[in-house]
Motif scaffolding. Structure first.
Motif, PDB file in Angstrom:
ATOM      1  N   LEU A 101     -27.924  10.876   9.895  1.00  0.00           N
ATOM      2  CA  LEU A 101     -27.377   9.952  10.892  1.00  0.00           C
ATOM      3  C   LEU A 101     -28.161  10.143  12.190  1.00  0.00           C
ATOM      4  CD1 LEU A 101     -23.643  10.527   9.957  1.00  0.00           C
ATOM      5  CD2 LEU A 101     -24.907   8.386   9.650  1.00  0.00           C
ATOM      6  N   ASP A 102     -29.314   9.486  12.249  1.00  0.00           N
ATOM      7  CA  ASP A 102     -30.280   9.827  13.292  1.00  0.00           C
ATOM      8  C   ASP A 102     -30.667   8.681  14.216  1.00  0.00           C
ATOM      9  OD1 ASP A 102     -31.617   8.381  11.366  1.00  0.00           O
ATOM     10  OD2 ASP A 102     -33.251   9.820  11.104  1.00  0.00           O
ATOM     11  N   THR A 103     -30.030   7.499  14.083  1.00  0.00           N
ATOM     12  CA  THR A 103     -30.287   6.408  15.018  1.00  0.00           C
ATOM     13  C   THR A 103     -28.951   5.835  15.476  1.00  0.00           C
ATOM     14  OG1 THR A 103     -30.361   4.665  13.327  1.00  0.00           O
ATOM     15  CG2 THR A 103     -32.442   5.767  13.854  1.00  0.00           C
ATOM     16  N   ARG A 119     -21.638  -5.812   9.503  1.00  0.00           N
ATOM     17  CA  ARG A 119     -22.880  -6.555   9.266  1.00  0.00           C
ATOM     18  C   ARG A 119     -23.975  -5.640   8.726  1.00  0.00           C
ATOM     19  NH1 ARG A 119     -23.791 -10.124  14.590  1.00  0.00           N
ATOM     20  NH2 ARG A 119     -22.248  -8.746  15.571  1.00  0.00           N
ATOM     21  N   MET A 120     -23.992  -4.401   9.170  1.00  0.00           N
ATOM     22  CA  MET A 120     -24.932  -3.445   8.597  1.00  0.00           C
ATOM     23  C   MET A 120     -24.687  -3.275   7.103  1.00  0.00           C
ATOM     24  SD  MET A 120     -25.457  -0.231  11.148  1.00  0.00           S
ATOM     25  CE  MET A 120     -26.396  -0.396  12.682  1.00  0.00           C
ATOM     26  N   ALA A 121     -23.417  -3.131   6.739  1.00  0.00           N
ATOM     27  CA  ALA A 121     -23.076  -2.975   5.328  1.00  0.00           C
ATOM     28  C   ALA A 121     -23.500  -4.206   4.531  1.00  0.00           C
ATOM     29  CB  ALA A 121     -21.577  -2.733   5.182  1.00  0.00           C
ATOM     30  N   GLN A 122     -23.328  -5.378   5.119  1.00  0.00           N
ATOM     31  CA  GLN A 122     -23.762  -6.609   4.459  1.00  0.00           C
ATOM     32  C   GLN A 122     -25.282  -6.624   4.271  1.00  0.00           C
ATOM     33  OE1 GLN A 122     -22.469 -10.164   6.449  1.00  0.00           O
ATOM     34  NE2 GLN A 122     -23.768 -11.508   5.215  1.00  0.00           N
ATOM     35  N   ALA A 123     -26.002  -6.183   5.310  1.00  0.00           N
ATOM     36  CA  ALA A 123     -27.469  -6.133   5.216  1.00  0.00           C
ATOM     37  C   ALA A 123     -27.920  -5.161   4.124  1.00  0.00           C
ATOM     38  CB  ALA A 123     -28.061  -5.734   6.562  1.00  0.00           C
ATOM     39  N   MET A 290     -30.573   1.172   9.940  1.00  0.00           N
ATOM     40  CA  MET A 290     -30.788   0.475  11.200  1.00  0.00           C
ATOM     41  C   MET A 290     -31.946  -0.517  11.080  1.00  0.00           C
ATOM     42  SD  MET A 290     -29.395   0.371  14.257  1.00  0.00           S
ATOM     43  CE  MET A 290     -28.575   1.961  14.478  1.00  0.00           C
ATOM     44  N   GLU A 291     -32.987  -0.132  10.365  1.00  0.00           N
ATOM     45  CA  GLU A 291     -34.125  -1.035  10.189  1.00  0.00           C
ATOM     46  C   GLU A 291     -33.723  -2.292   9.426  1.00  0.00           C
ATOM     47  OE1 GLU A 291     -37.064   1.360   8.295  1.00  0.00           O
ATOM     48  OE2 GLU A 291     -37.679   2.383  10.152  1.00  0.00           O
ATOM     49  N   ASN A 296     -32.381  -8.127   9.587  1.00  0.00           N
ATOM     50  CA  ASN A 296     -31.530  -9.221   9.116  1.00  0.00           C
ATOM     51  C   ASN A 296     -30.754  -9.916  10.225  1.00  0.00           C
ATOM     52  OD1 ASN A 296     -31.260  -9.434   5.925  1.00  0.00           O
ATOM     53  ND2 ASN A 296     -31.659  -7.289   6.448  1.00  0.00           N
ATOM     54  N   PHE A 297     -30.490  -9.202  11.322  1.00  0.00           N
ATOM     55  CA  PHE A 297     -29.689  -9.774  12.403  1.00  0.00           C
ATOM     56  C   PHE A 297     -30.429  -9.593  13.734  1.00  0.00           C
ATOM     57  CE2 PHE A 297     -26.642  -8.561   9.148  1.00  0.00           C
ATOM     58  CZ  PHE A 297     -25.773  -9.647   9.102  1.00  0.00           C
TER      59      PHE A 297
END
Length: 432
Positions: A101-103, A119-123, A290-291, A296-297
């Protein structure tokens, strides 16, 4: 406070802010000043704050106040300009997590953080199905409002949202505590995953508070979530840990709630207490997550990560670490639980005592044998404590769990005042 003044303020609130603006207690408190774990109302009456986690290191902590003033007097802008403040803070923040968990992404509220995490989970998964417990709270954006069963959204729930029964160590799913309870919870999650897949939206994420704070903070052992995490990951989903309430050392034994219950989430969200009341929040995730989200968003938050917010957050984190407030939470919290357990020997209305660190409380029941919730009684007790100068509140599936979640500077002497006052209030409040 003068009853006429109180009524005038309430009338003005309704006129200027709109109706149905809730306040705590039957007789609302008009606060004008705070310091440490103390608050004062407009009449100069002093209260012991045993409830507010937003001023995490104490009301108006001078280090945090000075950091805000200094930065506000120098520069405040947004993250489309370069500034070291956000980088210094994220570096210090992520150092408190495990290596993956670095970002972090900075925003303004826990609601925003949870919205972004979805939205992260969706990505990550390409799917939209979300599972939450049936008595949780994750905020008030349109998306996260869908996760509340206690405050249903107008128009009903979306098809991509599923719910599972909240864990309850006092009345465990399936009737058996411990790991049997854990497996029963995991089975409910597995059922909901199948439902979401059948609907066509697929399963993306399970979002939960790892301390299950709003559910009544049940007493769950380390490893309790392991069967659930296995079910989620086998299905290709991710786990979001909402650390807004248990994080930053509050639980005493660990800095984060997910560490205490013994798992590593895929995404972590934090908010309220991280800057001692200044509006700031964050989403913490592995770099590749995060990338994918950034690809995606096109997410941008004007105020998220601004220099003043980051200065407040950095000061708060430093105070937690330099004043050894996690250790204080462990010591004072254990002392508080012991005091509540002694009260339970004298008051049959206390069915269960639970908590960790400076997040502790007791479940009120009408009868210890039947464990029938004492909902109305619990509300009376909270109001009685307010009348005697101690602020606390209640929550849980039946709203019968006294919730005590004070600033991290709470002391043993503060606990003594709480226990003595609660002893008096319980004795004078009829159980009905």
């Amino acid at each position: 406070m003068d009853a006429i003044v109180t009524e005038t303020l309430q009338d003005r609130r309704a006129r200027l802010l709109g109706p149905n603006m809730s306040t705590f207690y039957d007789e609302p408190v008009h606060l004008v000043r705070g310091e440490g774990a103390r608050l004062w109302d407009a009449d100069g009456r002093e209260y012991l704050d045993c409830y507010n986690n937003v001023p995490h290191v104490g009301h108006c902590h001078p280090v945090v106040v000075q950091a805000i003033c200094d930065q506000a007097g120098t520069l405040n802008t947004h993250t489309r300009y370069l500034h070291e403040g956000i980088l210094d803070y994220v570096e210090a923040l992520t150092a408190t997590f495990g290596p993956n968990l670095d970002t972090a992404l900075m925003c303004c509220t826990g609601s925003e953080a949870n919205d972004v995490a979805l939205r992260m989970a969706q990505a990550l998964t390409g799917k939209t199905g979300v599972i939450a417990t049936d008595h949780t709270y994750h905020g008030n954006t349109t998306a996260v409002h869908q996760l509340s069963r206690s405050n249903p959204p107008p128009g009903g729930y979306w098809d991509n949202v599923g719910f599972v029964p909240a864990p309850d160590s006092y009345r465990p799913l399936g009737g058996e505590a411990g790991m049997a309870h854990a497996r029963a919870f995991a089975a409910e999650v597995e059922k909901q995953i199948a439902v979401l897949e059948e609907k066509g939206c697929g399963f993306s994420t399970l979002i939960l508070c790892p301390f299950f704070a709003n559910e009544g903070f049940p007493d769950l052992p380390a490893g309790w979530l392991d069967p659930t995490v296995e079910v989620v990951r086998r299905a290709g989903g991710v786990v979001i840990a909402d650390e807004v309430q248990p994080g930053f050392g509050r639980l005493g034994t660990h800095f984060w709630g997910h560490e205490k219950i013994g798992f590593t989430p895929d995404i972590v969200t934090i908010g309220k207490p991280m800057a001692n009341g200044h509006p700031v929040a964050a989403v913490v995730a592995p770099r590749d997550t995060m990338e994918q989200f950034r690809s995606n968003f096109r997410y941008f938050n004007t105020f998220g990560g601004n220099p003043v917010s980051c200065a407040a957050a950095m000061a708060t984190l430093r105070v937690v670490q330099e004043e050894n407030l996690q250790a204080n939470a462990a010591d004072v919290g254990a002392y508080a639980k012991s005091g509540l357990q002694e009260l339970a020997k004298r008051h049959e209305c206390i069915g269960d005592v639970r908590g960790s660190g400076l997040f502790f409380g007791a479940e009120m029941v009408l009868d210890r044998t039947t464990r029938e919730p004492a909902t109305a009684f619990t509300k009376q007790v909270a109001n009685g404590m307010r009348q005697r100068g101690v602020l606390l509140n209640f929550l849980g599936r039946h709203y019968n769990v006294l919730k005590m979640r004070p600033p991290m500077v709470f002391s043993r002497a503060n606990v003594d005042q709480v226990i003595e006052t609660l002893d008096t209030v319980l004795a004078e409040t009829p159980l009905a």
